[in-house]
Design a protein around this motif. Sequence first.
Motif, PDB file in Angstrom:
ATOM      1  N   PHE A  36     -33.950  43.338  35.848  1.00 31.50           N
ATOM      2  CA  PHE A  36     -32.872  43.605  36.804  1.00 31.50           C
ATOM      3  C   PHE A  36     -31.512  43.561  36.118  1.00 31.50           C
ATOM      4  O   PHE A  36     -30.712  44.500  36.229  1.00 31.50           O
ATOM      5  N   PHE A  37     -31.241  42.497  35.392  1.00 20.32           N
ATOM      6  CA  PHE A  37     -29.942  42.380  34.727  1.00 20.32           C
ATOM      7  C   PHE A  37     -29.816  43.366  33.569  1.00 20.32           C
ATOM      8  O   PHE A  37     -28.730  43.911  33.327  1.00 20.32           O
ATOM      9  N   GLN A  38     -30.891  43.638  32.864  1.00 22.50           N
ATOM     10  CA  GLN A  38     -30.833  44.569  31.740  1.00 22.50           C
ATOM     11  C   GLN A  38     -30.495  45.984  32.197  1.00 22.50           C
ATOM     12  O   GLN A  38     -29.825  46.738  31.484  1.00 22.50           O
ATOM     13  N   ASN A  39     -30.920  46.340  33.405  1.00 19.17           N
ATOM     14  CA  ASN A  39     -30.708  47.702  33.896  1.00 19.17           C
ATOM     15  C   ASN A  39     -29.492  47.845  34.797  1.00 19.17           C
ATOM     16  O   ASN A  39     -29.319  48.881  35.435  1.00 19.17           O
ATOM     17  N   GLY A  40     -28.650  46.827  34.863  1.00 20.66           N
ATOM     18  CA  GLY A  40     -27.390  46.992  35.578  1.00 20.66           C
ATOM     19  C   GLY A  40     -27.136  46.026  36.707  1.00 20.66           C
ATOM     20  O   GLY A  40     -26.084  46.100  37.349  1.00 20.66           O
ATOM     21  N   GLY A  41     -28.066  45.121  36.992  1.00 20.99           N
ATOM     22  CA  GLY A  41     -27.852  44.155  38.063  1.00 20.99           C
ATOM     23  C   GLY A  41     -26.681  43.238  37.774  1.00 20.99           C
ATOM     24  O   GLY A  41     -26.440  42.872  36.617  1.00 20.99           O
ATOM     25  N   GLY A  42     -25.955  42.850  38.824  1.00 21.30           N
ATOM     26  CA  GLY A  42     -24.781  42.011  38.648  1.00 21.30           C
ATOM     27  C   GLY A  42     -24.968  40.579  39.100  1.00 21.30           C
ATOM     28  O   GLY A  42     -24.572  39.643  38.414  1.00 21.30           O
ATOM     29  N   LYS A  43     -25.568  40.385  40.264  1.00 18.32           N
ATOM     30  CA  LYS A  43     -25.828  39.030  40.742  1.00 18.32           C
ATOM     31  C   LYS A  43     -27.068  39.047  41.621  1.00 18.32           C
ATOM     32  O   LYS A  43     -27.431  40.074  42.200  1.00 18.32           O
ATOM     33  N   ALA A  44     -27.692  37.885  41.703  1.00 14.62           N
ATOM     34  CA  ALA A  44     -28.947  37.806  42.446  1.00 14.62           C
ATOM     35  C   ALA A  44     -29.189  36.379  42.903  1.00 14.62           C
ATOM     36  O   ALA A  44     -28.703  35.417  42.297  1.00 14.62           O
ATOM     37  N   TYR A  45     -29.929  36.270  43.989  1.00 17.02           N
ATOM     38  CA  TYR A  45     -30.472  34.981  44.404  1.00 17.02           C
ATOM     39  C   TYR A  45     -31.892  34.869  43.861  1.00 17.02           C
ATOM     40  O   TYR A  45     -32.638  35.855  43.839  1.00 17.02           O
ATOM     41  N   ALA A  83     -29.394  41.114  44.844  1.00 18.56           N
ATOM     42  CA  ALA A  83     -30.850  41.069  45.012  1.00 18.56           C
ATOM     43  C   ALA A  83     -31.314  39.652  45.333  1.00 18.56           C
ATOM     44  O   ALA A  83     -30.643  38.669  45.005  1.00 18.56           O
ATOM     45  N   LEU A  84     -32.464  39.569  45.978  1.00 21.41           N
ATOM     46  CA  LEU A  84     -33.164  38.300  46.170  1.00 21.41           C
ATOM     47  C   LEU A  84     -34.518  38.412  45.489  1.00 21.41           C
ATOM     48  O   LEU A  84     -35.311  39.302  45.805  1.00 21.41           O
ATOM     49  N   PHE A  85     -34.781  37.517  44.536  1.00 20.83           N
ATOM     50  CA  PHE A  85     -36.097  37.411  43.916  1.00 20.83           C
ATOM     51  C   PHE A  85     -36.758  36.165  44.492  1.00 20.83           C
ATOM     52  O   PHE A  85     -36.273  35.051  44.295  1.00 20.83           O
ATOM     53  N   ASP A 113     -25.643  38.208  52.645  1.00 18.36           N
ATOM     54  CA  ASP A 113     -25.172  39.079  51.569  1.00 18.36           C
ATOM     55  C   ASP A 113     -26.294  39.539  50.647  1.00 18.36           C
ATOM     56  O   ASP A 113     -26.046  39.991  49.533  1.00 18.36           O
ATOM     57  N   ILE A 114     -27.532  39.462  51.107  1.00 16.61           N
ATOM     58  CA  ILE A 114     -28.667  39.972  50.331  1.00 16.61           C
ATOM     59  C   ILE A 114     -28.879  41.440  50.696  1.00 16.61           C
ATOM     60  O   ILE A 114     -28.979  41.786  51.870  1.00 16.61           O
ATOM     61  N   ASN A 115     -28.955  42.300  49.683  1.00 17.98           N
ATOM     62  CA  ASN A 115     -29.112  43.740  49.916  1.00 17.98           C
ATOM     63  C   ASN A 115     -30.481  44.276  49.511  1.00 17.98           C
ATOM     64  O   ASN A 115     -30.914  45.311  50.010  1.00 17.98           O
ATOM     65  N   MET A 116     -31.131  43.588  48.570  1.00 17.08           N
ATOM     66  CA  MET A 116     -32.445  44.018  48.084  1.00 17.08           C
ATOM     67  C   MET A 116     -33.351  42.797  48.002  1.00 17.08           C
ATOM     68  O   MET A 116     -32.917  41.741  47.545  1.00 17.08           O
ATOM     69  N   ILE A 117     -34.589  42.946  48.426  1.00 16.44           N
ATOM     70  CA  ILE A 117     -35.562  41.857  48.342  1.00 16.44           C
ATOM     71  C   ILE A 117     -36.701  42.294  47.432  1.00 16.44           C
ATOM     72  O   ILE A 117     -37.277  43.370  47.606  1.00 16.44           O
ATOM     73  N   LEU A 118     -37.019  41.449  46.455  1.00 19.13           N
ATOM     74  CA  LEU A 118     -38.136  41.699  45.552  1.00 19.13           C
ATOM     75  C   LEU A 118     -39.033  40.465  45.539  1.00 19.13           C
ATOM     76  O   LEU A 118     -38.546  39.333  45.650  1.00 19.13           O
ATOM     77  N   LEU A 119     -40.329  40.693  45.385  1.00 17.12           N
ATOM     78  CA  LEU A 119     -41.295  39.599  45.394  1.00 17.12           C
ATOM     79  C   LEU A 119     -42.123  39.637  44.110  1.00 17.12           C
ATOM     80  O   LEU A 119     -43.274  40.093  44.107  1.00 17.12           O
ATOM     81  N   PRO A 120     -41.564  39.192  42.987  1.00 15.94           N
ATOM     82  CA  PRO A 120     -42.318  39.213  41.725  1.00 15.94           C
ATOM     83  C   PRO A 120     -43.622  38.439  41.845  1.00 15.94           C
ATOM     84  O   PRO A 120     -43.676  37.364  42.444  1.00 15.94           O
ATOM     85  N   GLY A 121     -44.669  38.999  41.268  1.00 11.40           N
ATOM     86  CA  GLY A 121     -45.978  38.365  41.346  1.00 11.40           C
ATOM     87  C   GLY A 121     -46.781  38.790  42.551  1.00 11.40           C
ATOM     88  O   GLY A 121     -47.933  38.384  42.709  1.00 11.40           O
ATOM     89  N   HIS A 122     -46.188  39.611  43.424  1.00 17.53           N
ATOM     90  CA  HIS A 122     -46.888  40.103  44.609  1.00 17.53           C
ATOM     91  C   HIS A 122     -46.888  41.626  44.587  1.00 17.53           C
ATOM     92  O   HIS A 122     -45.870  42.243  44.273  1.00 17.53           O
TER      93      HIS A 122
END
Length: 525
Positions: free
Chosen positions: A88-97, A30-32, A247-256
């Motif tokens: 994200f990590f609590q629900n199963g995420g492994g790595k993220a930017y 993921a990318l946050f 290698d980014i598969n998911m993009i999230l924009l917290p606060g938006h």
Amino acid sequence: MPATYLHPGVYVEEVPSGSKPIEAVGTSTALFIGYCLKGPIGTPVLIGGWGDYERIFGGLQDRSADTSLQLAGGKVLGDPMGHAVYAFFQNGGGKAYVQRMATGALSASASVEDGGTALLTFTATSPGTWADGIVVRIIGLSDEAENNRYRVEVGRGTGDEFEALEVFAEVDIREAEPDFIASMINDVSELVTVELADGADVDTLRTILQGATDQVTELTLDGGENGSDGGKTDYNSAFSALRKVRDINMILLPGHYWASGKGKDQIEEAIGHAEYMRNCMVIYDPPPNSELTSAGDVQSLGLNTSTYGALYYPWAWVANPFYDAERAPGKPRRVLVSPAAFAAGMWARTDRRRGVWKAPAGVEATLLGLADLEYVVENDEQDFLNPSGVNAFRRLPGYGSVIWGSRTLATRANPEWRYVPVRRTAVFIEESLYNGIKWAVFEPNDHRLWSALRTNIESFMNGLFRVGAFQGEKSSDAYFVRCGLGSTMTQGDIDAGRVIVEVGFAPLKPAEFVIVRIQQKVGQQ
């Protein structure tokens, strides 16, 4: 070139098999990207867990006093970036930017000065007020007049209340020495960097340090500024730079979230990036504190219908870790957190357990860390949410909070890509082939190359078929691979240097509607 055989004897040669296995790419990074209060600005930082986020970006922040996070009716949004990464990590995420966006942010600093001129300056490792109040102690190690060696302690508090967080036992203020203070601290300390001013007189610096009481010089960093979130142009520039990160598969924009002035412009930039890259999806949020009670409410949002977008509803209530009945009773007991972050973690968990072709929804998709949902979604609400491509969080008796939908926002606009797992499986195959057949570039464009491409791609596709990624009882029903003159190419294509491979597959589609027909059987003679 063939080997040269000159003397009698045994020669051992390795003959290439021609097999070049295609490696499956990752699907759950993921990318946050968004505003937060600590960490490098404008650079994606890869983290492997919540501990990395705490160390680099400061963990969860108490932002309950931030008016931009306060909603009507007394509702409060939690620290958008911190809670999103945690979910994200609590629900199963492994790595993220994580990429911090902050315009106008300043780093706290403090200097040893001579008549107002800085000689030795300590600066926080990243901008923000988080470093205001950090204390640097420079302690002389000798009473000799020519002493150049010091102990540096970085921590919080002053005098007897000082608590060291980092200690550099012995450094030298002379630039030519191997244990020069900047060489020993920079790129090692997680709190500060140090710089000796150009042309600084080391003798003057030494005199000032030795003249301090007990040879202990205390500097307190200040002047940090958090800055503000970037606008449409800032995010456009950020996503342009991110084109080099594949290698980014998911993009999230917290606060938006999808509302004018609240992040819609930034989300559209993210969707534009996903459309360009064609290897990731954007998971975003509807406005909080806004219940969807009819199809008209959904339609009024004017959601983007890209096949690379997915939206989840409603927002999640999470216990506020900064609330304390005795010490902090005025803080909210719970805060609202982005549903997209929970969904992203579930995507990663499902990929790991079942594969990217499995819909990240159903009774297996139990969400962790929720105290409650902002709004209740039942069958009546889902009757208009589902056809619009809005995926619901629901509380089911015996299962808790689960994801009950797996559609893209192209449900009506482009039904071929209606389902999240279909779009993500296609992205997975495309990216794996993109990386796996680069060896073919500049190879002779003849039947041997075409055969090798077919063989390697068929092997990859057959591996997916065998683990249940496609429909069909036989491989011939599940996929095809074509490459050859008269099949996928003309002589004109070959003359132009093009090799064209056609790959097709029958994607698995989730069983959304399980229909049980019951008939009463009347007794017969």
